[in-house]
Motif scaffolding. Structure first.
Motif, mmCIF file in Angstrom:
data_model
loop_
_atom_site.group_PDB
_atom_site.id
_atom_site.type_symbol
_atom_site.label_atom_id
_atom_site.label_comp_id
_atom_site.label_asym_id
_atom_site.label_seq_id
_atom_site.Cartn_x
_atom_site.Cartn_y
_atom_site.Cartn_z
ATOM 1 N N LYS A 106 0.824 -0.967 0.076
ATOM 2 C CA LYS A 106 0.039 -0.286 0.036
ATOM 3 C C LYS A 106 1.208 1.045 0.101
ATOM 4 C CE LYS A 106 -4.388 -1.852 2.159
ATOM 5 N NZ LYS A 106 -4.709 -2.454 3.489
ATOM 6 N N LEU A 107 1.875 0.807 0.647
ATOM 7 C CA LEU A 107 3.297 2.304 0.581
ATOM 8 C C LEU A 107 4.228 1.903 -0.416
ATOM 9 C CD1 LEU A 107 2.981 4.038 4.327
ATOM 10 C CD2 LEU A 107 1.793 4.721 2.477
ATOM 11 N N ARG A 108 5.217 3.701 -0.366
ATOM 12 C CA ARG A 108 6.379 3.196 -1.125
ATOM 13 C C ARG A 108 6.999 3.640 -0.600
ATOM 14 N NH1 ARG A 108 6.541 2.000 -6.575
ATOM 15 N NH2 ARG A 108 4.562 2.435 -7.140
ATOM 16 N N VAL A 109 7.954 3.537 -0.700
ATOM 17 C CA VAL A 109 9.288 4.873 0.047
ATOM 18 C C VAL A 109 10.430 4.922 -1.282
ATOM 19 C CG1 VAL A 109 11.957 4.808 0.925
ATOM 20 C CG2 VAL A 109 9.885 2.968 2.189
ATOM 21 N N VAL A 110 10.095 6.583 -1.353
ATOM 22 C CA VAL A 110 10.791 7.058 -2.305
ATOM 23 C C VAL A 110 11.906 7.430 -2.000
ATOM 24 C CG1 VAL A 110 8.758 7.084 -3.408
ATOM 25 C CG2 VAL A 110 9.211 9.057 -2.302
ATOM 26 N N ALA A 124 14.427 2.636 -3.520
ATOM 27 C CA ALA A 124 14.559 4.201 -3.192
ATOM 28 C C ALA A 124 15.988 4.691 -3.733
ATOM 29 C CB ALA A 124 14.035 3.487 -2.023
ATOM 30 N N MET A 125 15.571 5.404 -3.658
ATOM 31 C CA MET A 125 16.964 6.776 -3.696
ATOM 32 C C MET A 125 17.091 6.842 -2.437
ATOM 33 S SD MET A 125 15.573 8.284 -7.608
ATOM 34 C CE MET A 125 18.081 9.494 -7.965
ATOM 35 N N THR A 126 18.586 7.649 -2.432
ATOM 36 C CA THR A 126 18.607 8.408 -1.162
ATOM 37 C C THR A 126 18.148 9.833 -2.320
ATOM 38 O OG1 THR A 126 20.926 9.018 -2.388
ATOM 39 C CG2 THR A 126 20.606 7.077 -0.372
ATOM 40 N N PHE A 127 18.354 10.932 -0.620
ATOM 41 C CA PHE A 127 18.244 12.435 -1.820
ATOM 42 C C PHE A 127 19.454 12.504 -2.054
ATOM 43 C CE2 PHE A 127 14.775 11.259 1.888
ATOM 44 C CZ PHE A 127 13.800 12.512 1.506
ATOM 45 N N LYS A 128 20.292 12.178 -1.821
ATOM 46 C CA LYS A 128 21.949 12.680 -2.614
ATOM 47 C C LYS A 128 21.247 12.668 -3.731
ATOM 48 C CE LYS A 128 26.938 12.425 -1.631
ATOM 49 N NZ LYS A 128 28.368 12.136 -1.110
ATOM 50 N N GLU A 129 21.287 11.099 -4.020
ATOM 51 C CA GLU A 129 21.210 10.774 -5.463
ATOM 52 C C GLU A 129 20.278 11.758 -6.162
ATOM 53 O OE1 GLU A 129 21.124 6.033 -6.248
ATOM 54 O OE2 GLU A 129 20.047 6.719 -4.597
ATOM 55 N N ALA A 130 19.581 11.725 -5.664
ATOM 56 C CA ALA A 130 18.311 12.761 -6.504
ATOM 57 C C ALA A 130 18.363 14.549 -5.807
ATOM 58 C CB ALA A 130 16.609 13.313 -5.571
ATOM 59 N N GLY A 131 19.958 14.565 -5.293
ATOM 60 C CA GLY A 131 20.509 16.042 -6.433
ATOM 61 C C GLY A 131 20.115 16.933 -4.634
ATOM 62 N N LEU A 132 19.568 16.194 -3.080
ATOM 63 C CA LEU A 132 19.672 16.803 -2.345
ATOM 64 C C LEU A 132 20.684 16.674 -1.661
ATOM 65 C CD1 LEU A 132 16.915 17.973 -3.755
ATOM 66 C CD2 LEU A 132 15.943 17.144 -1.184
ATOM 67 N N ALA A 133 22.021 16.952 -1.470
ATOM 68 C CA ALA A 133 22.976 16.957 -0.534
ATOM 69 C C ALA A 133 23.179 16.874 0.944
ATOM 70 C CB ALA A 133 24.662 17.221 -1.270
ATOM 71 N N GLY A 134 23.187 16.269 1.545
ATOM 72 C CA GLY A 134 23.099 16.986 2.643
ATOM 73 C C GLY A 134 21.699 16.165 3.644
#
Length: 212
Positions: A106-110, A124-134
Motif C-alpha cells: 500500500k505504501l512506497r518508499v521513495v 528507493a533513492m537516497t536524497f543525495k542521488e536525487a540532488g539534495l546533498a546533506g
C-alpha cells in the motif's frame, strides 16, 4: 535536561536506521525526483509525527528550496492511513512504522535519508542521488554509561557487543527491520552525537522551529 557531553560516558553507537519518505504505492510519485519536481513548482504537504520527522521534512525543504508544507500528526500510524487513503501526498517516518504497509503493497518508499540505499528498499533513492546533498536523518541507538566510566569497562562492553553482533542471525534481524549495526568507537560516537546536536539546532533555527 542533561548535557550528554558531561553527564554520560559514550560507549558506542549500536545501530542506525534512516528515516524515509513514503508515498502511496498507487499514487503519482513513483520515484523521488517525481515528487521533488512537483515540490519545486507548487506546494506539497508532507506529514510528520514528532521532532525528528518534522526536522527531517524541514531539512528536505531547505536542501532543495522546495515548497513543502509540514502537516503535524499525533503518531506515525495516522500519517500512513491518510497517505494510503489519498488524503496526504507524502510523509516522513521511521522504517518500522512504514514497513507493514510496504509489505502489504500500500505504501512506497521513495526517499532514504542516508548516504546509501537500503537493502530492504533497493529501488528507493537516497536524497543525495536525487540532488539534495546533506539530507541525512538517522534514528540511532546508542549506549551510554555514567560520567567517568573507566576506559577498561567501556572497552569490555564494546568487545561483548561485537561478539553478539558477529552472529549472522543478529545482523539479519536488524537488517530486516531497516537497521544497520555500526558499533562505533567511543570517541567517534561522541563526535557523532555532538554533530547531530549542532546540525538539528541549525535546521530548527533556519526553519523558525522552537521546542514544544
Amino acid at each position: 535536561l542533561y548535557d550528554t557531553a558531561k553527564a554520560f560516558t559514550p560507549v558506542t553507537n549500536i545501530a542506525i536506521s534512516p528515516l524515509v519518505l513514503v508515498v502511496a504505492a498507487d499514487g503519482p510519485y513513483k520515484q523521488l525526483p517525481d515528487l521533488l519536481k512537483v515540490a519545486r513548482e507548487k506546494e506539497v504537504a508532507v506529514g510528520y509525527s514528532e521532532g525528528q520527522t518534522r526536522l527531517t521534512g524541514e531539512l528536505i525543504r531547505q536542501s532543495g528550496n522546495l515548497q513543502i508544507t509540514g502537516v503535524p500528526y499525533k503518531g506515525g500510524a495516522p500519517i500512513m492511513v491518510d497517505i494510503i487513503g489519498g488524503h496526504l501526498p507524502a510523509g516522513v517516518t521511521s522504517v518500522l512504522t512504514a514497513l507493514p504497509h510496504i509489505h502489504s503493497g500500500k505504501l512506497r518508499v521513495v526517499g532514504v535519508a542516508a548516504e546509501q540505499r537500503m537493502g530492504i528498499f533497493p529501488e528507493a533513492m537516497t536524497f543525495k542521488e536525487a540532488g539534495l546533498a546533506g539530507v541525512q536523518s538517522l534514528n540511532w541507538y546508542g549506549m551510554f554509561g555514567p560520567a567517568g566510566l573507566p576506559d577498561a569497562v567501556v572497552e569490555r562492553i564494546n568487545q561483548d557487543l561485537r561478539k553478539v553482533a558477529a552472529d549472522p542471525a543478529v545482523t539479519k534481524q536488524m537488517q530486516d527491520q531497516g537497521a544497520s549495526i555500526v558499533l562505533t568507537p567511543p570517541a567517534e560516537f561522541r563526535r557523532f552525537v555532538e554533530g547531530e546536536t549542532r546540525k538539528w539546532a541549525q535546521v530548527a533555527q533556519r526553519g523558525g522551529i522552537s521546542a514544544e
